[in-house]
Design an enzyme around this catalytic site. Structure first.
Site, PDB file in Angstrom:
ATOM      1  N   SER A 118       1.300  31.043   1.252  1.00  0.00           N
ATOM      2  CA  SER A 118       1.543  32.455   1.542  1.00  0.00           C
ATOM      3  C   SER A 118       2.996  32.819   1.384  1.00  0.00           C
ATOM      4  O   SER A 118       3.347  34.004   1.399  1.00  0.00           O
ATOM      5  CB  SER A 118       1.154  32.758   2.993  1.00  0.00           C
ATOM      6  OG  SER A 118      -0.191  32.485   3.206  1.00  0.00           O
ATOM      7  N   HIS A 139      -2.602  33.076  -4.969  1.00  0.00           N
ATOM      8  CA  HIS A 139      -2.649  33.443  -3.560  1.00  0.00           C
ATOM      9  C   HIS A 139      -3.830  34.361  -3.289  1.00  0.00           C
ATOM     10  O   HIS A 139      -3.820  35.534  -3.666  1.00  0.00           O
ATOM     11  CB  HIS A 139      -1.314  34.104  -3.176  1.00  0.00           C
ATOM     12  CG  HIS A 139      -1.187  34.383  -1.722  1.00  0.00           C
ATOM     13  ND1 HIS A 139      -0.534  35.484  -1.222  1.00  0.00           N
ATOM     14  CD2 HIS A 139      -1.628  33.703  -0.645  1.00  0.00           C
ATOM     15  CE1 HIS A 139      -0.589  35.453   0.100  1.00  0.00           C
ATOM     16  NE2 HIS A 139      -1.252  34.386   0.472  1.00  0.00           N
ATOM     17  N   GLU A 151      -2.795  37.114  -5.926  1.00  0.00           N
ATOM     18  CA  GLU A 151      -1.439  37.195  -6.480  1.00  0.00           C
ATOM     19  C   GLU A 151      -1.245  35.967  -7.365  1.00  0.00           C
ATOM     20  O   GLU A 151      -1.504  34.839  -6.924  1.00  0.00           O
ATOM     21  CB  GLU A 151      -0.385  37.188  -5.364  1.00  0.00           C
ATOM     22  CG  GLU A 151      -0.349  38.468  -4.545  1.00  0.00           C
ATOM     23  CD  GLU A 151       0.711  38.432  -3.443  1.00  0.00           C
ATOM     24  OE1 GLU A 151       1.358  39.459  -3.223  1.00  0.00           O
ATOM     25  OE2 GLU A 151       0.886  37.385  -2.793  1.00  0.00           O
ATOM     26  N   ASN A 189       2.942  39.428   1.505  1.00  0.00           N
ATOM     27  CA  ASN A 189       3.517  38.958   2.769  1.00  0.00           C
ATOM     28  C   ASN A 189       4.973  39.376   2.960  1.00  0.00           C
ATOM     29  O   ASN A 189       5.437  39.489   4.095  1.00  0.00           O
ATOM     30  CB  ASN A 189       3.342  37.452   2.910  1.00  0.00           C
ATOM     31  CG  ASN A 189       1.910  37.126   3.293  1.00  0.00           C
ATOM     32  OD1 ASN A 189       1.273  37.885   4.019  1.00  0.00           O
ATOM     33  ND2 ASN A 189       1.371  36.036   2.785  1.00  0.00           N
TER      34      ASN A 189
HETATM   35  N1  LIG Z   1      -5.064  32.547   6.918  1.00  0.00           N
HETATM   36  C1  LIG Z   1      -4.821  33.488   6.029  1.00  0.00           C
HETATM   37  O1  LIG Z   1      -5.115  34.660   6.235  1.00  0.00           O
HETATM   38  C2  LIG Z   1      -4.231  33.104   4.695  1.00  0.00           C
HETATM   39  C3  LIG Z   1      -4.257  34.040   3.635  1.00  0.00           C
HETATM   40  C4  LIG Z   1      -3.756  33.670   2.388  1.00  0.00           C
HETATM   41  C5  LIG Z   1      -3.201  32.409   2.220  1.00  0.00           C
HETATM   42  N2  LIG Z   1      -3.164  31.531   3.271  1.00  0.00           N
HETATM   43  C6  LIG Z   1      -2.594  30.207   3.016  1.00  0.00           C
HETATM   44  O2  LIG Z   1      -3.649  29.289   2.773  1.00  0.00           O
HETATM   45  C7  LIG Z   1      -3.277  27.983   3.226  1.00  0.00           C
HETATM   46  C8  LIG Z   1      -4.311  27.495   4.215  1.00  0.00           C
HETATM   47  O3  LIG Z   1      -4.349  28.405   5.300  1.00  0.00           O
HETATM   48  P1  LIG Z   1      -5.623  28.478   6.264  1.00  0.00           P
HETATM   49  O4  LIG Z   1      -5.509  29.761   6.995  1.00  0.00           O
HETATM   50  O5  LIG Z   1      -6.866  28.154   5.502  1.00  0.00           O
HETATM   51  O6  LIG Z   1      -5.288  27.274   7.281  1.00  0.00           O
HETATM   52  P2  LIG Z   1      -6.299  26.442   8.201  1.00  0.00           P
HETATM   53  O7  LIG Z   1      -5.469  25.887   9.295  1.00  0.00           O
HETATM   54  O8  LIG Z   1      -7.502  27.252   8.536  1.00  0.00           O
HETATM   55  O9  LIG Z   1      -6.787  25.256   7.222  1.00  0.00           O
HETATM   56  C9  LIG Z   1      -5.948  24.266   6.718  1.00  0.00           C
HETATM   57  C10 LIG Z   1      -6.829  23.060   6.414  1.00  0.00           C
HETATM   58  O10 LIG Z   1      -6.073  22.117   5.656  1.00  0.00           O
HETATM   59  C11 LIG Z   1      -6.482  20.821   6.049  1.00  0.00           C
HETATM   60  N3  LIG Z   1      -5.437  19.882   5.654  1.00  0.00           N
HETATM   61  C12 LIG Z   1      -4.173  19.771   6.149  1.00  0.00           C
HETATM   62  N4  LIG Z   1      -3.487  18.813   5.476  1.00  0.00           N
HETATM   63  C13 LIG Z   1      -4.348  18.313   4.540  1.00  0.00           C
HETATM   64  C14 LIG Z   1      -4.231  17.319   3.517  1.00  0.00           C
HETATM   65  N5  LIG Z   1      -3.090  16.657   3.324  1.00  0.00           N
HETATM   66  N6  LIG Z   1      -5.304  17.066   2.739  1.00  0.00           N
HETATM   67  C15 LIG Z   1      -6.467  17.746   2.908  1.00  0.00           C
HETATM   68  N7  LIG Z   1      -6.635  18.706   3.848  1.00  0.00           N
HETATM   69  C16 LIG Z   1      -5.580  18.996   4.648  1.00  0.00           C
HETATM   70  C17 LIG Z   1      -6.690  20.941   7.563  1.00  0.00           C
HETATM   71  O11 LIG Z   1      -7.539  19.918   8.032  1.00  0.00           O
HETATM   72  C18 LIG Z   1      -7.324  22.336   7.683  1.00  0.00           C
HETATM   73  O12 LIG Z   1      -8.730  22.289   7.638  1.00  0.00           O
HETATM   74  C19 LIG Z   1      -1.871  28.127   3.825  1.00  0.00           C
HETATM   75  O13 LIG Z   1      -0.928  27.812   2.845  1.00  0.00           O
HETATM   76  C20 LIG Z   1      -1.808  29.603   4.177  1.00  0.00           C
HETATM   77  O14 LIG Z   1      -0.504  30.099   4.219  1.00  0.00           O
HETATM   78  C21 LIG Z   1      -3.680  31.832   4.481  1.00  0.00           C
END
Ligand SMILES: NC(=O)c1ccc[n+]([C@@H]2O[C@H](COP(=O)([O-])OP(=O)(O)OC[C@H]3O[C@@H](n4cnc5c(N)ncnc54)[C@H](O)[C@@H]3O)[C@@H](O)[C@H]2O)c1
Length: 284
Positions: A118, A139, A151, A189
């Protein structure tokens, strides 16, 4: 492109995996532990079932999409993928380490390595690999099955071919792609997070209730959701991590994470995903 890999199956990874499987791709998902695989699989199948029950997915499409999803805890399961989307937690060091491993795993294969980060500049992620030309930002937005935007962020050394493939994938997933600059927070963001932090600071001041802040922005500005509910949806941990990256990049005081946000994350009140944030969410 036929085979898409997704690393991390939390909020975002599960949505990306679902949309890719529904769009006809073979999808391999890698999570860190067996327990996380189970949770991720459950998240995807629950969402697919919801679409089936709502009549948005035929029984045949439900079956086909389910069959195209494969799960593993081993990164080696990704070999043979045409494009990998990293969707692990928003921690720079974890992402750098993963991209080093992916780079090594794929060697000279013409794979695209995309990050769903993000906020972390793509050039910084690409820098840890020996093939920065195949690294790009893709993204997606939450919830992935319903949000239309992607994005596309090219780093300084991302190749034209990689950019083209990223746009091809966005179109194949029925998303609208915008080209975003490779700077902290990209477009959405960079604009959204300062607003969310301001809403948290207003709530923290005690001068307005969470309900009034959200109602004001929904009814006064026509937003579909208020800022505090939106922070709960994004995840307070993710919001904090993005704010830290934005603050580190600019040093601007209004991007300092509010103490309340830091406290709530430390207490595990992460929003919808834990059932408790600025509002409460019964867990089904
Ligand atoms: N939450 C949002 O609204 C949103 C929107 C757009 C982008 N993002 C981005 O997406 C990414 C994930 O965010 P999220 O909200 O899904 O987080 P989340 O915490 O829901 O999920 C992250 C997952 O990654 C797994 N994980 C961590 N390290 C790992 C590894 N080395 N190998 C395999 N799995 C691993 C964890 O077990 C967890 O299930 C981040 O970079 C975040 O910034 C989030």
């Amino acid at each position: 492109m036929e085979r898409i890999a997704v690393v991390g199956c939390g909020l975002m990874g599960s949505g990306i995996a679902e949309v890719a499987a529904r769009s006809g791709f073979e999808v391999i998902v890698v999570e860190s532990t067996n327990a996380a695989v189970d949770l991720g699989r459950e998240r995807v199948s629950k969402s697919l079932r919801k679409s089936l029950d709502a009549g948005k997915l035929s029984p045949e499409d439900f079956e086909n999409a389910s069959q195209r999803l494969h799960f593993s805890t081993e990164l080696s399961a990704l070999v043979g993928a045409d494009l990998v989307i990293e969707a692990i937690s928003e921690q720079a060091d974890g992402k750098f380490e993963l991209f080093r491993q992916l780079d090594e795993l794929f060697g000279d294969a013409p794979v695209v390595l995309a990050s769903n980060t993000s906020s972390i500049p793509i050039a910084r992620i690409a820098e840890v690999t020996a093939h920065p030309e195949r690294v790009i930002g893709l993204h997606f937005f939450n919830p992935v099955p319903t949000m239309k935007l992607v994005e596309v962020i090219a780093g300084q050394r991302t190749s034209k071919e990689t950019v083209l493939k990223a746009h091809e994938l966005a179109a194949a997933l029925n998303k609208t792609a915008v080209t975003a600059p490779d700077q902290a927070g990209f477009i959405v963001n960079a604009l959204l997070i300062p607003y969310l932090l301001a809403a948290i600071r207003l709530f923290e001041s005690g001068n307005a209730s969470s309900q009034d802040i959200d109602t004001a922005m929904v009814l006064g500005c026509g937003h579909p959701m208020g800022p505090l509910r939106l922070t709960d949806l994004i995840g307070l941990d993710t919001t904090l991590a993005i704010a830290e990256v934005l603050f580190a990049a600019s040093g601007e005081a209004h991007l300092t994470p509010p103490p309340l946000l830091v406290t709530m994350v430390a207490e595990g009140r992460l929003g919808r995903k834990t059932g408790e944030g600025f509002f409460s969410y019964p867990q089904s």
